[in-house]
Design a protein around this motif. Structure first.
Motif, PDB file in Angstrom:
ATOM      1  N   PRO A  57      18.875 -18.350 -11.771  1.00 21.04           N
ATOM      2  CA  PRO A  57      19.454 -17.476 -10.735  1.00 21.04           C
ATOM      3  C   PRO A  57      18.719 -16.164 -10.546  1.00 21.04           C
ATOM      4  O   PRO A  57      18.680 -15.641  -9.428  1.00 21.04           O
ATOM      5  CB  PRO A  57      20.893 -17.261 -11.222  1.00 21.04           C
ATOM      6  CG  PRO A  57      20.907 -17.661 -12.660  1.00 21.04           C
ATOM      7  CD  PRO A  57      19.851 -18.693 -12.821  1.00 21.04           C
ATOM      8  N   ASP A  58      18.125 -15.600 -11.597  1.00 22.66           N
ATOM      9  CA  ASP A  58      17.397 -14.342 -11.435  1.00 22.66           C
ATOM     10  C   ASP A  58      16.255 -14.492 -10.442  1.00 22.66           C
ATOM     11  O   ASP A  58      15.975 -13.567  -9.665  1.00 22.66           O
ATOM     12  CB  ASP A  58      16.843 -13.868 -12.786  1.00 22.66           C
ATOM     13  CG  ASP A  58      17.928 -13.327 -13.697  1.00 22.66           C
ATOM     14  OD1 ASP A  58      19.069 -13.169 -13.226  1.00 22.66           O
ATOM     15  OD2 ASP A  58      17.650 -13.085 -14.886  1.00 22.66           O
ATOM     16  N   THR A  59      15.613 -15.616 -10.456  1.00 25.19           N
ATOM     17  CA  THR A  59      14.518 -15.875  -9.517  1.00 25.19           C
ATOM     18  C   THR A  59      15.054 -16.106  -8.109  1.00 25.19           C
ATOM     19  O   THR A  59      14.514 -15.578  -7.123  1.00 25.19           O
ATOM     20  CB  THR A  59      13.704 -17.096  -9.983  1.00 25.19           C
ATOM     21  OG1 THR A  59      13.183 -16.839 -11.296  1.00 25.19           O
ATOM     22  CG2 THR A  59      12.556 -17.393  -9.035  1.00 25.19           C
ATOM     23  N   TRP A  60      16.123 -16.887  -8.000  1.00 26.53           N
ATOM     24  CA  TRP A  60      16.699 -17.179  -6.678  1.00 26.53           C
ATOM     25  C   TRP A  60      17.259 -15.930  -6.007  1.00 26.53           C
ATOM     26  O   TRP A  60      17.425 -15.900  -4.773  1.00 26.53           O
ATOM     27  CB  TRP A  60      17.792 -18.231  -6.798  1.00 26.53           C
ATOM     28  CG  TRP A  60      17.261 -19.631  -6.880  1.00 26.53           C
ATOM     29  CD1 TRP A  60      17.170 -20.413  -7.989  1.00 26.53           C
ATOM     30  CD2 TRP A  60      16.724 -20.412  -5.805  1.00 26.53           C
ATOM     31  NE1 TRP A  60      16.616 -21.630  -7.685  1.00 26.53           N
ATOM     32  CE2 TRP A  60      16.335 -21.658  -6.338  1.00 26.53           C
ATOM     33  CE3 TRP A  60      16.543 -20.184  -4.443  1.00 26.53           C
ATOM     34  CZ2 TRP A  60      15.768 -22.668  -5.563  1.00 26.53           C
ATOM     35  CZ3 TRP A  60      15.983 -21.182  -3.661  1.00 26.53           C
ATOM     36  CH2 TRP A  60      15.598 -22.415  -4.224  1.00 26.53           C
ATOM     37  N   GLU A  61      17.547 -14.879  -6.768  1.00 23.63           N
ATOM     38  CA  GLU A  61      18.069 -13.635  -6.180  1.00 23.63           C
ATOM     39  C   GLU A  61      17.097 -13.047  -5.165  1.00 23.63           C
ATOM     40  O   GLU A  61      17.492 -12.279  -4.286  1.00 23.63           O
ATOM     41  CB  GLU A  61      18.319 -12.601  -7.287  1.00 23.63           C
ATOM     42  CG  GLU A  61      19.512 -12.893  -8.185  1.00 23.63           C
ATOM     43  CD  GLU A  61      20.843 -12.536  -7.542  1.00 23.63           C
ATOM     44  OE1 GLU A  61      20.853 -12.192  -6.340  1.00 23.63           O
ATOM     45  OE2 GLU A  61      21.866 -12.603  -8.243  1.00 23.63           O
ATOM     46  N   VAL A  62      15.829 -13.391  -5.279  1.00 23.21           N
ATOM     47  CA  VAL A  62      14.821 -12.864  -4.355  1.00 23.21           C
ATOM     48  C   VAL A  62      15.094 -13.327  -2.926  1.00 23.21           C
ATOM     49  O   VAL A  62      14.788 -12.615  -1.957  1.00 23.21           O
ATOM     50  CB  VAL A  62      13.411 -13.322  -4.814  1.00 23.21           C
ATOM     51  CG1 VAL A  62      12.353 -12.985  -3.775  1.00 23.21           C
ATOM     52  CG2 VAL A  62      13.067 -12.688  -6.158  1.00 23.21           C
ATOM     53  N   VAL A  63      15.673 -14.504  -2.765  1.00 23.74           N
ATOM     54  CA  VAL A  63      15.898 -15.091  -1.441  1.00 23.74           C
ATOM     55  C   VAL A  63      17.284 -14.705  -0.936  1.00 23.74           C
ATOM     56  O   VAL A  63      18.295 -15.005  -1.587  1.00 23.74           O
ATOM     57  CB  VAL A  63      15.777 -16.628  -1.498  1.00 23.74           C
ATOM     58  CG1 VAL A  63      15.996 -17.227  -0.119  1.00 23.74           C
ATOM     59  CG2 VAL A  63      14.403 -17.023  -2.030  1.00 23.74           C
ATOM     60  N   PRO A  64      17.386 -14.061   0.218  1.00 25.43           N
ATOM     61  CA  PRO A  64      18.705 -13.656   0.729  1.00 25.43           C
ATOM     62  C   PRO A  64      19.643 -14.828   1.007  1.00 25.43           C
ATOM     63  O   PRO A  64      20.856 -14.641   1.083  1.00 25.43           O
ATOM     64  CB  PRO A  64      18.361 -12.923   2.038  1.00 25.43           C
ATOM     65  CG  PRO A  64      16.937 -12.527   1.916  1.00 25.43           C
ATOM     66  CD  PRO A  64      16.292 -13.586   1.079  1.00 25.43           C
ATOM     67  N   TRP A  65      19.091 -16.040   1.147  1.00 29.91           N
ATOM     68  CA  TRP A  65      19.895 -17.203   1.536  1.00 29.91           C
ATOM     69  C   TRP A  65      20.079 -18.179   0.366  1.00 29.91           C
ATOM     70  O   TRP A  65      20.307 -19.366   0.575  1.00 29.91           O
ATOM     71  CB  TRP A  65      19.224 -17.904   2.713  1.00 29.91           C
ATOM     72  CG  TRP A  65      18.865 -16.919   3.782  1.00 29.91           C
ATOM     73  CD1 TRP A  65      19.716 -16.339   4.684  1.00 29.91           C
ATOM     74  CD2 TRP A  65      17.580 -16.360   4.043  1.00 29.91           C
ATOM     75  NE1 TRP A  65      19.043 -15.468   5.490  1.00 29.91           N
ATOM     76  CE2 TRP A  65      17.711 -15.454   5.123  1.00 29.91           C
ATOM     77  CE3 TRP A  65      16.311 -16.523   3.470  1.00 29.91           C
ATOM     78  CZ2 TRP A  65      16.638 -14.719   5.638  1.00 29.91           C
ATOM     79  CZ3 TRP A  65      15.235 -15.795   3.981  1.00 29.91           C
ATOM     80  CH2 TRP A  65      15.412 -14.916   5.045  1.00 29.91           C
ATOM     81  N   SER A  66      19.987 -17.662  -0.858  1.00 29.59           N
ATOM     82  CA  SER A  66      20.076 -18.536  -2.036  1.00 29.59           C
ATOM     83  C   SER A  66      21.426 -19.255  -2.108  1.00 29.59           C
ATOM     84  O   SER A  66      21.489 -20.441  -2.469  1.00 29.59           O
ATOM     85  CB  SER A  66      19.834 -17.739  -3.320  1.00 29.59           C
ATOM     86  OG  SER A  66      20.702 -16.622  -3.377  1.00 29.59           O
ATOM     87  N   ARG A  67      22.505 -18.575  -1.757  1.00 30.79           N
ATOM     88  CA  ARG A  67      23.825 -19.211  -1.795  1.00 30.79           C
ATOM     89  C   ARG A  67      23.878 -20.406  -0.835  1.00 30.79           C
ATOM     90  O   ARG A  67      24.366 -21.493  -1.202  1.00 30.79           O
ATOM     91  CB  ARG A  67      24.918 -18.204  -1.434  1.00 30.79           C
ATOM     92  CG  ARG A  67      26.324 -18.814  -1.426  1.00 30.79           C
ATOM     93  CD  ARG A  67      27.371 -17.814  -0.917  1.00 30.79           C
ATOM     94  NE  ARG A  67      28.668 -18.447  -0.854  1.00 30.79           N
ATOM     95  CZ  ARG A  67      29.555 -18.456  -1.838  1.00 30.79           C
ATOM     96  NH1 ARG A  67      29.267 -17.891  -2.996  1.00 30.79           N
ATOM     97  NH2 ARG A  67      30.718 -19.061  -1.694  1.00 30.79           N
ATOM     98  N   GLU A  68      23.354 -20.220   0.380  1.00 30.68           N
ATOM     99  CA  GLU A  68      23.374 -21.310   1.354  1.00 30.68           C
ATOM    100  C   GLU A  68      22.538 -22.498   0.885  1.00 30.68           C
ATOM    101  O   GLU A  68      22.881 -23.651   1.125  1.00 30.68           O
ATOM    102  CB  GLU A  68      22.852 -20.807   2.712  1.00 30.68           C
ATOM    103  CG  GLU A  68      23.799 -19.853   3.418  1.00 30.68           C
ATOM    104  CD  GLU A  68      23.466 -18.391   3.133  1.00 30.68           C
ATOM    105  OE1 GLU A  68      23.059 -18.082   1.977  1.00 30.68           O
ATOM    106  OE2 GLU A  68      23.622 -17.560   4.050  1.00 30.68           O
ATOM    107  N   ILE A  69      21.435 -22.211   0.199  1.00 26.44           N
ATOM    108  CA  ILE A  69      20.576 -23.291  -0.295  1.00 26.44           C
ATOM    109  C   ILE A  69      21.294 -24.092  -1.380  1.00 26.44           C
ATOM    110  O   ILE A  69      21.284 -25.331  -1.357  1.00 26.44           O
ATOM    111  CB  ILE A  69      19.240 -22.719  -0.816  1.00 26.44           C
ATOM    112  CG1 ILE A  69      18.419 -22.163   0.351  1.00 26.44           C
ATOM    113  CG2 ILE A  69      18.445 -23.789  -1.583  1.00 26.44           C
ATOM    114  CD1 ILE A  69      17.227 -21.329  -0.057  1.00 26.44           C
TER     115      ILE A  69
END
Length: 484
Positions: free
Chosen positions: A181-193
């Motif tokens: 999750p720390d890496t995915w935080e970079v993407v604003p749309w991580s929740r949608e993905i």
């Protein structure tokens, strides 16, 4: 090429969905021509359609006009349905979001991520287009099998559709690394993905580490419950199953290539043409995640540290062109070829060239000859979902000696512990692994290779297909669970 048909229940209606499929379409003066695609995914799945009718939904690799409907082909049991994409859609969805956000992010190259809302919009719209077309052609499907990071939203979009008969099982296989999750935080749309992926009934990755990272992302971003045991997620009233099911290679194919007299003769010719005592081999797409620059730098350092190997060892590096037109890849090629020139300029003699460099692709027979010729395979990506070159080298070698030097950051390393494991970010570690490989006794080489071959024999391309389909078809969406 000989392939063995996979057994599969004949009454099961299967739809495969991927960015690229079994065919590539080329615009010619006489119209659109269809060519067979060469890819690991196609090689693994196509044997299934030798005995089982099914449909494959994919982009054809060409630019369509705005209102073009796409093309459908029937090839034996397989119906291939093209998803028509315009140049603009490809620029946003593929060149943009998939290759300059998802790919670098999942390989931990965050500095290469470009956050562009237009790319995200294009990615969503193309995923919706894939899902809509899949829903139409797969209205009576029993199982829809979606592939990879290009189509992360498709499972959720499919889940929202109303199917004419029963709802099909939806499975997704993620082929590249999956970060935490720390890496995915970079993407604003991580929740949608993550929500998009959770539209599937079964989600599978190559190795347990990626499973754990995905579960951590679910806990961090989604209102869902990870059930005891860590393989099931209770989400929106149903259960999603998460598994590690590694892809394998076609054992029969690569084993037979390794025994082929013609290919063995070609391997001997390669050795004669290159000369010297020892041959190191690198084979990868010219992608920054593959660590070609780091490998070349380590080889340069090896030649500095161990001058007694001058004239005795050669590195044959095959760099397969990929993603031409994207700036990061153009720059990488420039730097790689400059480094090859520097090494050869520093150390070459009239009788010896330390690096033989090929910027082109080779077919499987040609690669098999290189595998047989090589004393050492340097498979040292900076990050990799699995890496099947390592497996191909080991299987092709058969009874011949050889050494696999393997990056600890390749997914396959968790299975192949008998390889010489290295940290590709540590030049001295790489240098000493090269020295150890070159000086390893033949008996130890054979012992290590035999152990690796025994492990690889247990998970092949065919077992991967069977395991995934069996897991998805047997999945139960309703379990007796107590939620907080």
């Amino acid at each position: 090429m000989a392939t063995v048909a996979l057994r599969f229940p004949s009454k099961v209606r299967l739809v495969v969905v991927s960015n690229r499929g079994p065919f590539v379409l080329k615009e010619t003066a006489t119209g659109v021509e269809k060519q067979w695609a060469v890819s690991g995914l196609v090689s693994a799945i196509m044997p299934l359609f030798r005995t089982t009718p099914g449909t494959w939904v994919a982009w054809g690799g060409r630019f369509a006009s705005e209102k073009e409907a796409g093309t459908t082909y029937q090839e034996g049991n397989l119906k291939w349905v093209e998803v028509p994409l315009t140049r603009r859609e490809v620029e946003l969805y593929y060149d943009g979001f998939a290759n300059q956000v998802m790919w670098p992010l999942c390989h931990h190259f965050l500095e290469k991520c470009v956050i562009d809302p237009d790319w995200w919009t294009g990615y969503r719209e193309v995923n919706q287009k894939f899902a809509s077309l899949t829903g139409k052609v797969g209205h009576d499907a029993d199982l829809i099998w979606v592939h990879d990071y290009h189509l992360a939203l498709v499972p959720s979009f499919l889940r929202q559709q109303a199917f004419a008969k029963k709802s099909p099982k939806i499975g997704l296989f993620w082929h590249i690394p999956f970060p935490g999750p720390d890496t995915w935080e970079v993407v604003p749309w991580s929740r949608e993905i993550i929500e998009g992926l959770l539209g599937a009934d079964v989600i599978a990755f190559h190795v347990p580490k990626y499973v754990e990272n995905f579960l951590q992302c679910v806990r961090a971003f989604i209102d869902a419950t990870v059930l005891p045991g860590g393989k099931l997620i209770f989400y929106q009233g149903r259960v999603v199953e998460v598994q590690a099911i590694p892809v394998g290679v076609n054992q029969e194919l690569f084993s037979s290539l390794g025994k082929n007299p013609e290919i063995r003769e070609k391997a001997e010719l390669i050795r004669q043409q290159i000369g010297g005592e020892k041959l190191l081999l690198g084979v990868e797409r010219l992608d920054y995640s593959k660590g070609v620059l780091d490998k070349l730098s380590a080889f340069e350092r090896f030649l500095e540290k161990y001058p007694e190997y001058h004239g005795r060892v050669t590195l044959l590096q095959i760099a397969v062109p990929t993603r031409n037109g994207i700036g990061a890849y153009t720059e990488l090629r420039r730097r790689v070829e400059a480094l090859v020139g520097r090494i050869n300029g520093r150390f070459s003699t009239p009788a010896w060239t330390p690096v033989r460099y090929f910027y082109r692709s080779f077919d499987q027979k040609e690669l098999a000859a290189f595998y047989l010729a090589a004393d050492v395979a340097l498979v040292t990506p900076l990050r990799d979902g699995l890496n099947l070159v390592a497996a191909e080298y080991v299987v092709t070698k058969g009874e011949k000696p050889g050494v696999l030097v393997l990056s600890r950051l390749a997914g396959i390393a968790c299975h192949l512990r008998e390889a010489l494991l290295v940290n590709p970010y540590n030049p001295e570690d790489m240098v000493e692994a090269i020295r150890q490989a070159l000086e390893m006794p033949v008996e130890e080489q054979r012992k290590r290779l035999q152990a690796l071959q025994q492990k690889l024999a247990r998970w092949t391309a065919a077992t991967w297909v069977r395991s995934f389909l069996k897991t998805t078809l047997e999945h139960r969406a309703e379990y007796s669970v107590a939620t907080p």
